[in-house]
Design a protein around this motif. Structure first.
Motif, short mmCIF file in Angstrom:
data_model
loop_
_atom_site.label_atom_id
_atom_site.label_comp_id
_atom_site.label_asym_id
_atom_site.label_seq_id
_atom_site.Cartn_x
_atom_site.Cartn_y
_atom_site.Cartn_z
N ALA A 541 -4.85 -6.47 -3.04
CA ALA A 541 -5.51 -5.20 -3.38
C ALA A 541 -6.11 -5.29 -4.77
CB ALA A 541 -4.49 -4.07 -3.32
N ASP A 568 -12.40 1.74 1.04
CA ASP A 568 -11.03 2.12 0.64
C ASP A 568 -10.07 1.90 1.80
OD1 ASP A 568 -8.79 3.11 -0.51
OD2 ASP A 568 -9.57 5.12 -0.91
N ALA A 569 -9.11 0.98 1.61
CA ALA A 569 -8.11 0.69 2.65
C ALA A 569 -6.77 1.35 2.35
CB ALA A 569 -7.92 -0.82 2.77
N THR A 570 -6.74 2.30 1.43
CA THR A 570 -5.48 2.94 1.04
C THR A 570 -4.99 3.86 2.15
OG1 THR A 570 -6.18 2.92 -1.27
CG2 THR A 570 -4.35 4.36 -0.71
N GLU A 580 -2.93 5.59 9.49
CA GLU A 580 -2.98 4.19 9.89
C GLU A 580 -3.84 4.01 11.13
OE1 GLU A 580 0.87 2.49 10.22
OE2 GLU A 580 1.30 2.64 8.06
N THR A 652 -9.32 -6.16 -0.97
CA THR A 652 -9.60 -4.82 -0.46
C THR A 652 -9.09 -3.81 -1.47
OG1 THR A 652 -7.49 -4.71 0.74
CG2 THR A 652 -9.40 -5.54 1.95
N ARG A 653 -9.57 -2.62 -1.38
CA ARG A 653 -9.09 -1.56 -2.26
C ARG A 653 -7.90 -0.87 -1.60
NH1 ARG A 653 -11.76 4.25 -4.02
NH2 ARG A 653 -10.00 4.87 -5.34
N ASN A 654 -6.73 -0.92 -2.28
CA ASN A 654 -5.52 -0.27 -1.78
C ASN A 654 -4.69 0.13 -2.99
OD1 ASN A 654 -3.07 0.50 -0.68
ND2 ASN A 654 -3.14 -1.06 0.94
N ASP A 655 -4.75 1.38 -3.34
CA ASP A 655 -4.09 1.85 -4.57
C ASP A 655 -2.58 1.68 -4.54
OD1 ASP A 655 -6.56 2.54 -5.51
OD2 ASP A 655 -6.42 4.65 -4.91
N ASN A 656 -1.99 1.57 -3.35
CA ASN A 656 -0.53 1.44 -3.26
C ASN A 656 -0.04 0.05 -3.64
OD1 ASN A 656 -0.19 4.08 -2.37
ND2 ASN A 656 -0.50 3.51 -0.23
N ASN A 657 -0.90 -0.93 -3.65
CA ASN A 657 -0.48 -2.31 -3.90
C ASN A 657 -1.02 -2.87 -5.21
OD1 ASN A 657 0.93 -2.43 -1.47
ND2 ASN A 657 -0.89 -3.07 -0.34
#
Length: 834
Positions: A541, A568-570, A580, A652-657
């Motif tokens: 991410a 955005d894959a968050t 999901e 990818t963009r994933n704010d959780n990771n």
């Protein structure tokens, strides 16, 4: 008789002070180097010997072999389920425990402090890995979840005393505040321990991983260490031979899309005794840095080579001095001495010299040991008595060196014939002997010296290359803030980034799961149309600003964009089925590096842009594979060691990771860091601030290689010094034996420079021949060493030529001044008795 031998030996040394000094100093240097290096070698082989029941304690390690590239990844971590199934299926496994590395925040009186080297375990860890306890019972200290054990140093640091049994320790981890009761204090681990720990806390794994239940059942999730205790008498090799069948029974095939996947196809498991972890094959994902067994053996060989060079000096000088003792030997034989007595006398004198040299060597070793220990970051100790005492080995070394250095000269001296030596007008300098052995030994000495110089030059050049080669991103001007992904700052993450952006000197801020030498590894299998196997790509991410913050060049397409929802894959965490399912249906955009594009089957970066591949971004069994559209291709970048191949990477963009915050800055680094720390404390005062400059991270990454280069340089210098001492002594005595020849040459018209050239050439030839031996050996050794790097310097002729020229220059300088003095002597002094 022995008293007479001792008296004669002491008088001989006193009479020939230069010879005695050269011999003793050369032997002392060789012995001191040998002692220090062998102390280090013994230290490396004594890791984790302090653990109780170590012979039955093992670590379960994972060994990967990529089906796509054939690359091997040997790591000490393994999956949680591997440990539980091993204990369930094999009665030979008496106990097992899973340990997870964690960096929680410790709360005390409202203050948050960082905690490093913390283990979260699911069982009585110290009942298996038996550390010595200072307070408490190792069998029951971690008997229940919610208990914690500290080292003595950590207890004093946190509480000011070790008398803390029953007290409460509060930690924040995974967004939850947890209280632990102190149930034991272990003694501080020694330096030679593979267990880098300060706090060990027991958790309930079911509740701890309730938000990620797949952690406990996925065989491919390598994120912790499994330690097992085997029943006494169990043969680990026999047990390990059953692992292939065990894998087939337990690891089921998974149908992901149209393809079959099995987590056991690419990995195998091995049991490694805890005492073998430090020098074992698996050094990936280690609890503490290990070492290479070949490197340790290499240093042991170097120690013996330097000692052997010192013995060669003794042999050379003793045989060169044979002419000076020929009359003594002849008179002793006339008076009734037999050959055995003469051999005993000269070997005894050799042992006497070795004993004196050993005393000097021990003094040098005692003086240098603290510096050597600090340099190696080790706790080396020179003890003479006890289980690890060196008194007996030292006595043995004196005898071995004395006999090895003196045996051949003793045989040479004892075979002189009295009639030939004592006959009228026979010069003492006219004793027989071509000196061929001495020339061979000198060649061997300088071959070792030249080889070490070559190795030093290549290791140093490779180390400098590793630190200076273009990594594919801009190393300068990056501050990397660790633990940005802490759950307690999750709701304030964007506010924190905005606050840091306003700091003077900061130009870009980006959260990411991939930074400079971050230890996380995350990969997914991608389905490509027309291919029957997955392509494994590292998936990480990163914020859209990450590419610019790292200074990575785009080769084709575009970067991720905050204003495009498809970029955005968050998804919410814990899992949200609706979000999901929506992600799996709409797909996501991503940026890949050039290597990933090639692995996915695209000939050029431009060919990859706009193409779609499929992978399991969310639970594929429920929602199927997620389409991933490649919108950009960036240049390949090396974020880890130069020993490690570059990762094929997808961003990818994933704010959780986003576990790391990358800050691009200009201006004074320390001032910028201080201002960022103030901004951090303003927004998240309950989370400690930890940040490192990228240059410092890279320097630390190659610190071991730099230390190895410095050690080789020190050994090379010692080898050259020992070789030059021997060469100088040999030149001195040879010149004395050729005094009459030099006098006659001068009477017949030879000039001083002619004599100097003659002597210098005589002693330069062995050095030139030594190059022919050292070059191929050093080339073979260094080629093998350089092949352990993914990117490396070319093994050209420069270091070989420079090493040969340097050795020749040192040899010429060593004997040149002496040759000049001898050549200028008045020939009348040599010929006045003729």
């Amino acid at each position: 008789m022995w008293r007479n031998y001792l008296t004669v030996g002491v008088r001989s040394l006193a009479k020939n002070r230069a010879y005695a000094l050269i011999n003793i100093l050369g032997l002392a240097i060789g012995m001191a180097a040998c002692i220090l290096i062998l102390l280090f070698v013994r230290y490396e082989f004594t890791y984790d010997r302090f653990l109780g029941n170590a012979e039955n304690t093992y670590e379960l390690q994972s060994f990967y072999t990529s089906r796509e590239t054939g690359q091997q990844f040997n790591i000490q971590m393994t999956s949680y389920v591997a440990g539980t199934m091993l204990k369930k299926d094999f009665p030979q496994v008496e106990k097992s425990v899973f340990a997870l590395s964690s960096s929680p925040v410790v709360l005390k009186e409202g203050q948050a402090t960082a905690a490093n080297d913390i283990l979260m375990v699911d069982g009585p860890f110290f009942d298996i890995v038996q550390f010595p306890f200072a307070v408490g019972n190792p069998a029951t200290a971690l008997a229940q979840a919610g208990s914690v054990v500290l080292t003595e140093a950590e207890a004093v640091k946190r509480f000011g005393t070790t008398n803390i049994i029953g007290q409460t320790m509060t930690m924040v981890t995974r967004g939850r505040t947890m209280d632990f009761r102190v149930t034991g204090i272990v003694k501080n681990p020694p330096k030679n321990s593979s267990f880098n720990l300060t706090i060990v806390a027991r958790i309930d794994p079911v509740s701890f991983f309730s938000e990620q239940p797949e952690f406990m059942r996925e065989w491919g999730w390598q994120s912790g260490w499994v330690f097992v205790q085997l029943k006494p008498g169990t043969d680990p090799k026999t047990l390990q031979a059953q692992f292939p069948a065990w894998e087939k029974r337990n690891i089921a095939d998974e149908n992901v899309g149209d393809l079959r996947y099995n987590a056991g196809d690419e990995q195998d498991w091995r049991l490694v005794n805890v005492r073998d972890i430090h020098l074992g094959e698996a050094q990936g994902a280690a609890m503490s840095p290990g070492n290479d067994e070949r490197t340790v053996y290499t240093f042991a060989v170097i120690a013996l080579l330097i000692l052997g060079m010192a013995c060669v000096n003794f042999t050379n000088l003793a045989t060169a001095r044979a002419s000076q003792r020929a009359r003594e030997v002849a008179l002793r034989k006339v008076l009734g001495a037999n050959r055995r007595q003469l051999i005993g006398q000269f070997v005894g004198e050799s042992i006497l010299v070795a004993a004196i040299a050993m005393l000097v060597a021990l003094a040098l070793a005692e003086l240098l040991l603290p510096l050597f220990s600090n340099f190696l970051d080790a706790r080396l100790q020179l003890r003479y008595f006890g289980a690890d005492g060196v008194l007996l080995p030292i006595v043995g070394l004196v005898i071995v060196v004395g006999v090895a250095g003196g045996l051949y000269p003793a045989f040479v001296l004892s075979r002189f014939q009295p009639a030939r030596v004592l006959k009228a007008n026979r010069s003492a300098a006219d004793t027989e002997g071509s000196g061929r052995l001495r020339s061979i030994l000198v060649v061997g000495q300088f071959a070792v010296s030249i080889g070490l110089i070559i190795c030093t030059a290549i290791i140093y050049a490779q180390t400098m290359y590793a630190q200076s080669v273009d990594p594919g991103y801009r190393r300068d001007g990056i501050l990397q803030v660790e633990d940005f992904g802490r759950r307690q700052i999750e709701s304030r993450r964007e506010t924190l980034k905005d606050e840091i952006r306003r700091v003077e000197g900061v130009t870009l801020v980006a959260g990411t799961g991939m930074g400079v030498n971050t230890r996380n590894n995350s990969s997914r299998g991608f389905q490509i149309p027309g291919r029957r196997e997955f392509v494994t790509i590292g998936t990480y991410a990163a914020d859209p600003e990450w590419v610019d913050a790292m200074g990575i060049r785009m080769l084709a397409g575009r970067k991720l964009d905050r204003n495009r929802p498809a970029d955005d894959a968050t998804v919410p965490f814990p899992e949200d089925p609706v979000a999901e399912q929506a992600l799996a249906r709409r797909g996501v955009n991503a940026v890949v590096n050039a290597l990933a594009a090639r692995r996915l089957g695209f000939a050029t970066p431009a060919d990859a842009v706009g193409k779609t591949v499929h992978t399991s971004m969310v639970d594929s069994e429920k929602y199927g594979l997620t389409p991933v559209t490649i919108v950009g291709v960036m240049d390949d970048s090396r974020f880890r060691s130069i020993r490690t191949p570059i990762d094929p990477m997808m961003i990818t963009r994933n704010d959780n990771n986003a576990d790391v915050l990358v800050v691009r800055y200009t201006g004074d680094p320390r001032a910028v860091r201080d201002r960022i720390e103030q901004a951090w404390k303003k927004i998240v005062p309950d989370a400690p601030f930890e940040a490192n400059f990228s240059e410092d991270i890279v320097r630390e990454l190659y610190a071991k290689e730099a230390a190895r280069a410095q050690m080789f340089a020190a050994f090379a210098v010692l080898a050259v010094v020992v070789g030059c001492l021997g060469l100088f002594g040999l030149a001195t005595f040879t010149a004395e034996r050729r005094t009459k020849e030099i006098g006659i040459r001068k009477v017949l018209g030879a000039r001083t420079r002619d004599i100097v050239r003659l002597l210098v050439w005589q002693f330069s030839r062995p050095v030139l021949i030594a190059n022919l031996i050292a070059w191929p050996v050093a080339w073979w050794v260094m080629r093998d060493w350089l092949n352990s790097f993914d990117s490396r310097i070319a093994l050209g002729p420069t270091p070989f030529l420079l090493a040969g020229a340097l050795a020749l220059a040192i040899a010429v300088a060593t004997i040149g001044s002496h040759a000049f003095r001898v050549a200028r002597a008045n020939p009348i002094h040599a010929l006045r008795y003729e």
